[in-house]
Enzyme design. Structure first.
Site, short mmCIF file in Angstrom:
data_model
loop_
_atom_site.label_atom_id
_atom_site.label_comp_id
_atom_site.label_asym_id
_atom_site.label_seq_id
_atom_site.Cartn_x
_atom_site.Cartn_y
_atom_site.Cartn_z
N ALA A 1 45.13 30.62 16.60
CA ALA A 1 45.31 31.10 15.40
C ALA A 1 45.81 30.41 14.10
O ALA A 1 46.42 30.70 13.19
CB ALA A 1 46.42 32.50 15.32
N SER A 2 45.65 29.02 14.39
CA SER A 2 46.06 27.85 13.42
C SER A 2 44.88 28.21 12.03
O SER A 2 45.34 27.66 10.97
CB SER A 2 45.94 26.69 13.93
OG SER A 2 44.68 26.43 14.60
N GLU B 1 33.99 29.05 18.95
CA GLU B 1 34.56 29.11 20.21
C GLU B 1 33.71 30.47 20.83
O GLU B 1 33.86 31.49 20.18
CB GLU B 1 35.92 29.30 20.45
CG GLU B 1 36.57 28.19 20.67
CD GLU B 1 38.09 28.26 21.06
OE1 GLU B 1 38.88 29.29 20.39
OE2 GLU B 1 38.73 27.42 21.67
N ARG C 1 36.72 23.72 18.74
CA ARG C 1 37.58 22.97 19.88
C ARG C 1 36.26 22.19 20.57
O ARG C 1 35.47 22.02 20.30
CB ARG C 1 38.12 23.94 20.66
CG ARG C 1 39.47 24.67 20.08
CD ARG C 1 40.45 24.65 21.36
NE ARG C 1 42.01 25.48 20.42
CZ ARG C 1 42.40 26.63 20.60
NH1 ARG C 1 41.42 27.54 21.01
NH2 ARG C 1 43.34 27.32 20.16
N ARG D 1 50.38 34.55 12.26
CA ARG D 1 48.77 34.90 11.96
C ARG D 1 48.27 35.57 13.24
O ARG D 1 47.30 36.17 13.22
CB ARG D 1 48.07 33.37 11.75
CG ARG D 1 48.51 32.95 10.42
CD ARG D 1 47.73 31.60 10.35
NE ARG D 1 48.41 31.19 8.89
CZ ARG D 1 48.05 29.76 8.65
NH1 ARG D 1 47.36 29.05 9.28
NH2 ARG D 1 48.46 29.34 7.47
N LYS E 1 49.88 37.66 15.23
CA LYS E 1 50.26 38.92 15.40
C LYS E 1 49.35 39.70 14.18
O LYS E 1 49.12 41.07 14.40
CB LYS E 1 51.74 39.20 14.80
CG LYS E 1 52.81 38.74 15.92
CD LYS E 1 54.13 39.33 15.81
CE LYS E 1 54.68 38.18 15.09
NZ LYS E 1 56.17 38.24 14.76
#
Ligand SMILES: Nc1ncnc2c1ncn2[C@@H]1O[C@H](COP(=O)(O)OP(=O)(O)O)[C@@H](O)[C@H]1O
Ligand SMILES: Nc1ccn([C@H]2C[C@H](O)[C@@H](COP(=O)(O)O)O2)c(=O)n1
Length: 209
Positions: free
Chosen positions: A9-10, A30, A83, A141, A143
């Site tokens: 969640a970055s 992803e 990623r 973020r 949550k």
């Protein structure tokens, strides 16, 4: 090829969404939907419920689906990918193992698979963009995003993932880094983030030259 790396969640998907509007860029997110549904089963949810039992199952599938992404022929000059098979191993599998939630034999098998793959299959990368956040920002973020499987994630889990990322990409203390790293501070609001993406656009898109 550019990898977008960062904690859960970055803001990786949001970043990719932004760049997907540029022509001649291919964006690969992803394959989380696969991790939530493989032939009717949900290895992501199972892993969060019982990591010792299902960690290997999820990470084996992540490894396969990420490899599948890496070997897809490129359809544009630039590919941005969320990623990589490297962070799957160096961050997530490592975290399960180090925290005592992945049995040694599972980690050994996964490691041998990983070593075989990177030795025998070309996985090109020109630049790693690291969205550097505080674990607290990611917690908020996460949550807000409210993915069912992730409701059990405590702040400490995000702290462990954060520390592994920092050791790998910032302090160079853990594993070899396969490409130069561009660090983008990512605790800011969306407006400032988009501004930073614009500022770094050239650096990112010219990485393959
Ligand atoms: N800069 C930002 N400020 C506030 N909220 C954000 C920001 N970037 C993303 N978000 C929100 O945070 C959540 C996680 O973002 P997302 O892009 O899905 O992260 P990731 O792909 O890294 O898991 C989403 O609900 C998204 O709308
Ligand atoms: N190797 C991996 C990769 C991801 N996950 C988990 C972490 C999140 O719950 C979810 C998707 O991550 P996001 O894109 O939101 O940062 O998948 C994992 O357990 N192992």
């Amino acid at each position: 090829q550019i990898w977008i790396e960062g904690n859960i969640a970055s803001g990786k998907t949001t970043c990719l969404e932004y760049f997907s509007k540029t022509s001649d860029i291919e964006v690969l997110t992803e394959p989380v939907s696969k991790w939530r549904n493989v032939q009717g089963c949900n290895p992501l949810g199972l892993m969060y419920q019982d990591p010792s039992r299902w960690g290997l199952t999820l990470q084996t599938y992540v490894q396969l689906t990420m490899l599948d992404r890496h070997v897809l022929p490129m359809s544009t000059p630039v590919r941005m990918m969320e990623r990589s098979i490297y962070s799957a191993k160096y961050i997530f599998a490592e975290n399960l193992y180090k925290s005592g939630k992945m049995p040694e034999v599972d980690f050994a098998v996964l490691s041998e698979w990983f070593e075989w793959i990177i030795k025998n299959i070309a996985i090109p990368v020109d630049l790693i963009v690291y969205l550097q956040t505080s674990p607290q920002t990611c917690y908020e973020r996460l949550k807000q995003r409210c993915r069912d499987e992730e409701k059990v994630i405590p702040l400490e889990y995000l702290e462990s993932i954060h520390n592994l990322y920092e050791d790998w990409l910032i302090h160079h203390k853990s594993f070899e880094v396969p490409a130069p790293v561009l660090v983008i501070p990512a605790d800011h609001d969306l407006k400032k983030m988009l501004h930073q993406y614009e500022e770094n656009r050239e650096k990112i898109l010219m990485a393959h030259c």
